[in-house]
Design a protein around this motif. Structure first.
Motif, short mmCIF file in Angstrom:
data_model
loop_
_atom_site.label_atom_id
_atom_site.label_comp_id
_atom_site.label_asym_id
_atom_site.label_seq_id
_atom_site.Cartn_x
_atom_site.Cartn_y
_atom_site.Cartn_z
N LEU A 139 0.86 -1.18 0.00
CA LEU A 139 0.00 0.00 0.00
C LEU A 139 0.90 1.23 0.00
CD1 LEU A 139 -2.75 -1.03 2.57
CD2 LEU A 139 -2.69 -1.40 0.10
N THR A 140 0.89 1.95 -1.11
CA THR A 140 1.68 3.17 -1.19
C THR A 140 0.87 4.32 -0.60
OG1 THR A 140 0.83 3.90 -3.35
CG2 THR A 140 2.68 2.34 -3.35
N VAL A 141 1.53 5.21 0.11
CA VAL A 141 0.86 6.42 0.60
C VAL A 141 1.03 7.47 -0.49
CG1 VAL A 141 0.78 8.16 2.42
CG2 VAL A 141 1.34 5.79 2.99
N SER A 142 0.01 7.57 -1.34
CA SER A 142 0.13 8.36 -2.57
C SER A 142 -0.62 9.68 -2.50
CB SER A 142 -0.40 7.55 -3.76
OG SER A 142 0.47 6.48 -4.06
N VAL A 143 -0.03 10.68 -3.14
CA VAL A 143 -0.67 11.98 -3.29
C VAL A 143 -0.75 12.31 -4.77
CG1 VAL A 143 0.17 12.83 -1.06
CG2 VAL A 143 1.55 13.21 -3.12
N ASN A 144 -1.59 13.28 -5.09
CA ASN A 144 -1.69 13.77 -6.46
C ASN A 144 -0.34 14.33 -6.90
OD1 ASN A 144 -2.22 16.06 -8.49
ND2 ASN A 144 -4.17 14.97 -8.47
N ALA A 145 0.06 14.02 -8.13
CA ALA A 145 1.38 14.44 -8.62
C ALA A 145 1.55 15.96 -8.65
CB ALA A 145 1.61 13.87 -10.02
N LYS A 146 0.44 16.71 -8.67
CA LYS A 146 0.51 18.17 -8.70
C LYS A 146 0.50 18.78 -7.29
CE LYS A 146 -1.78 18.52 -13.20
NZ LYS A 146 -2.96 19.03 -13.93
N ASN A 147 0.39 17.93 -6.28
CA ASN A 147 0.39 18.43 -4.91
C ASN A 147 1.77 18.97 -4.56
OD1 ASN A 147 0.42 18.62 -2.00
ND2 ASN A 147 -1.32 17.22 -1.95
N ILE A 164 -2.90 12.04 9.78
CA ILE A 164 -3.62 12.50 8.59
C ILE A 164 -4.88 11.65 8.38
CG2 ILE A 164 -3.56 12.64 6.07
CD1 ILE A 164 -0.59 13.43 6.33
N PHE A 165 -4.70 10.33 8.41
CA PHE A 165 -5.83 9.44 8.13
C PHE A 165 -6.82 9.39 9.29
CE2 PHE A 165 -3.14 8.28 4.67
CZ PHE A 165 -4.00 7.77 3.69
N ALA A 166 -6.38 9.76 10.49
CA ALA A 166 -7.29 9.80 11.64
C ALA A 166 -8.04 11.13 11.72
CB ALA A 166 -6.51 9.56 12.93
N GLY A 167 -7.63 12.09 10.90
CA GLY A 167 -8.27 13.40 10.93
C GLY A 167 -7.72 14.31 12.00
N GLU A 168 -6.59 13.96 12.58
CA GLU A 168 -5.95 14.82 13.58
C GLU A 168 -5.14 15.92 12.91
OE1 GLU A 168 -3.71 12.38 16.30
OE2 GLU A 168 -5.34 10.91 16.46
N ILE A 169 -4.66 15.64 11.71
CA ILE A 169 -4.05 16.65 10.84
C ILE A 169 -5.00 16.83 9.67
CG2 ILE A 169 -2.15 17.15 9.24
CD1 ILE A 169 -0.27 15.65 11.11
N THR A 170 -5.49 18.03 9.47
CA THR A 170 -6.52 18.25 8.45
C THR A 170 -6.11 19.19 7.32
OG1 THR A 170 -7.50 20.06 9.74
CG2 THR A 170 -8.37 17.82 10.12
N LYS A 171 -5.00 19.91 7.50
CA LYS A 171 -4.52 20.83 6.47
C LYS A 171 -3.07 20.51 6.12
CE LYS A 171 -7.53 24.57 8.08
NZ LYS A 171 -8.45 24.49 6.93
N TRP A 172 -2.70 20.79 4.86
CA TRP A 172 -1.33 20.49 4.42
C TRP A 172 -0.31 21.34 5.18
CZ3 TRP A 172 -0.58 16.14 2.16
CH2 TRP A 172 -1.59 15.58 1.37
N SER A 173 -0.71 22.53 5.60
CA SER A 173 0.20 23.41 6.33
C SER A 173 0.57 22.82 7.69
CB SER A 173 -0.44 24.79 6.52
OG SER A 173 -1.68 24.69 7.19
N GLU A 174 -0.25 21.89 8.18
CA GLU A 174 0.05 21.23 9.45
C GLU A 174 1.10 20.13 9.27
OE1 GLU A 174 -3.57 19.98 11.41
OE2 GLU A 174 -4.62 21.74 10.63
N VAL A 175 1.29 19.70 8.03
CA VAL A 175 2.35 18.73 7.72
C VAL A 175 3.67 19.47 7.58
CG1 VAL A 175 3.15 16.96 6.10
CG2 VAL A 175 0.69 17.23 6.56
N ASP A 176 3.62 20.61 6.88
CA ASP A 176 4.79 21.46 6.71
C ASP A 176 4.29 22.90 6.58
OD1 ASP A 176 6.88 22.99 4.96
OD2 ASP A 176 7.97 21.23 5.71
N SER A 177 4.86 23.82 7.34
CA SER A 177 4.36 25.21 7.39
C SER A 177 4.44 25.93 6.05
CB SER A 177 5.12 26.00 8.44
OG SER A 177 6.51 26.02 8.16
N ASN A 231 -5.53 17.81 -3.70
CA ASN A 231 -5.38 17.78 -2.26
C ASN A 231 -5.65 16.40 -1.67
OD1 ASN A 231 -4.75 20.61 -1.58
ND2 ASN A 231 -6.76 21.01 -2.50
N GLY A 232 -5.65 15.40 -2.55
CA GLY A 232 -5.97 14.05 -2.11
C GLY A 232 -4.76 13.26 -1.64
N ILE A 233 -5.02 12.30 -0.75
CA ILE A 233 -4.02 11.34 -0.29
C ILE A 233 -4.75 10.02 -0.03
CG2 ILE A 233 -4.26 11.97 2.16
CD1 ILE A 233 -1.23 11.42 2.44
N GLY A 234 -4.12 8.92 -0.36
CA GLY A 234 -4.77 7.63 -0.16
C GLY A 234 -3.77 6.50 -0.16
#
Length: 317
Positions: A139-147, A164-177, A231-234
């Motif tokens: 299972l690859t943790v994949s994002v859109n190539a344009k993200n 991210i998958f639990a909904g504790e991080i909801t915005k990309w800025s929370e992954v990296d400012s 903005n997808g991840i799966g």
């Protein structure tokens, strides 16, 4: 032309004949569907084989069923000792758990599974339990190539992925400012799929995936959903990921804890979010079934596994 028509007929008929046993509650099925299921079950005793379950294994098995039928048409052409009856191989998707239930309930000969079969499931299928591993998948943790995250970083640690998958991080800025404040859209397989259980065990642990996640009926659909959402991840299967990127780069797989999902790391076990892709049964294999199983594990089967983006779990003798 006649052989091709027969193969196409079987491909079209498979979902109808197994619909009740492989995804629909019997109490809500129509009389027509029930009648077709009964007819298929009666044919099974003579010359038919029924596969049900994993959507990941489905394209491999349906392709092999079609090519096998086109090549031989009747069982006696496979082996003179077999009856002169039309080859009927039905393959229906429905999810790994549904596949095992179909075998246990007698509506399928083989359950297609894209995860490790649980001990209690093996016990339920009885002392005659057998499994046949066709491929290895991850299972690859994949994002859109344009993200933008694909240019910013190439790895996510397990804890960040879990959040991210639990909904504790909801915005990309929370992954990296430096990333945007856009909302992260999470895509997963539906709860009957083997991937859901694999991801839960390998990444989520006791955490629950966010209720806002979009469920997908198959790995192909999941890959398409992520590829269509910047903005997808799966958690896209390795095979589906390879197929999605066949013509153009639509997905980017993030490393997990610094380990990239490759054939080498999957086979070595270094990439830990992985699973077997197999089919299983609880009954003795018949002569007719064995001939098709031999075909699955032939050079033709090996090529079909590779063509679908997976790693063959067998060598051709």
């Amino acid at each position: 032309m006649r052989k091709k028509s027969l193969a196409l007929f079987l491909t079209a008929a498979m979902a109808i004949s197994l619909f009740v046993g492989c995804g629909q509650d019997k109490s809500t099925s129509s009389k027509d569907d029930s009648k077709k299921t009964e007819e298929a079950a009666q044919a099974k005793s003579d010359s038919a084989i029924m596969f049900c379950g994993s959507t990941s294994l489905y394209p491999i098995m349906s392709s092999l069923a079609s090519s096998f039928t086109e090549q031989y048409e009747t069982w006696n052409n496979v082996d003179a000792s077999l009856p002169e009856k039309n080859i009927s191989i039905y393959v229906a998707p429905g999810g790994s758990g549904v596949g095992i239930s179909a075998v246990e309930g007698g509506t399928a000969d083989f359950g297609m599974v894209a995860r490790t079969v649980k001990d209690e499931e093996k016990q339920a299928l009885g002392d005659g339990y057998q499994e046949f591993v066709v491929a290895k998948d991850a299972l690859t943790v994949s994002v859109n190539a344009k993200n933008p995250i694909a240019d910013k970083m190439d790895s996510l640690d397990t804890e960040t992925i879990r959040k991210i998958f639990a909904g504790e991080i909801t915005k990309w800025s929370e992954v990296d400012s430096s990333l945007s404040d856009e909302t992260i859209n999470v895509y997963i397989r539906d709860l009957s799929g083997g991937a859901y259980e694999v991801f839960q065990k390998a990444i989520m642990g006791d955490s629950v995936i966010t209720a806002s996640a979009t469920q997908s009926a198959s790995m192909t659909e999941l890959a398409t959903n992520v590829a269509g959402d910047e903005n997808g991840i799966g958690y896209v299967g390795f095979g589906a990921y390879n197929m999605a990127n066949q013509n153009e780069k639509t997905l980017v797989a993030m490393k997990v804890d610094g380990v990239e999902a490759t054939e080498e790391t999957i086979l070595s076990g270094d990439y830990t979010v992985q699973r077997p892709v197999l089919f299983c049964t609880g009954k003795e294999i018949t002569d007719i079934q064995q001939k098709f199983i031999d075909y699955i594990f032939s050079e033709t089967g090996y090529k079909v596994v590779e063509e679908n983006g997976y790693i063959p779990a067998f060598t051709v003798k």
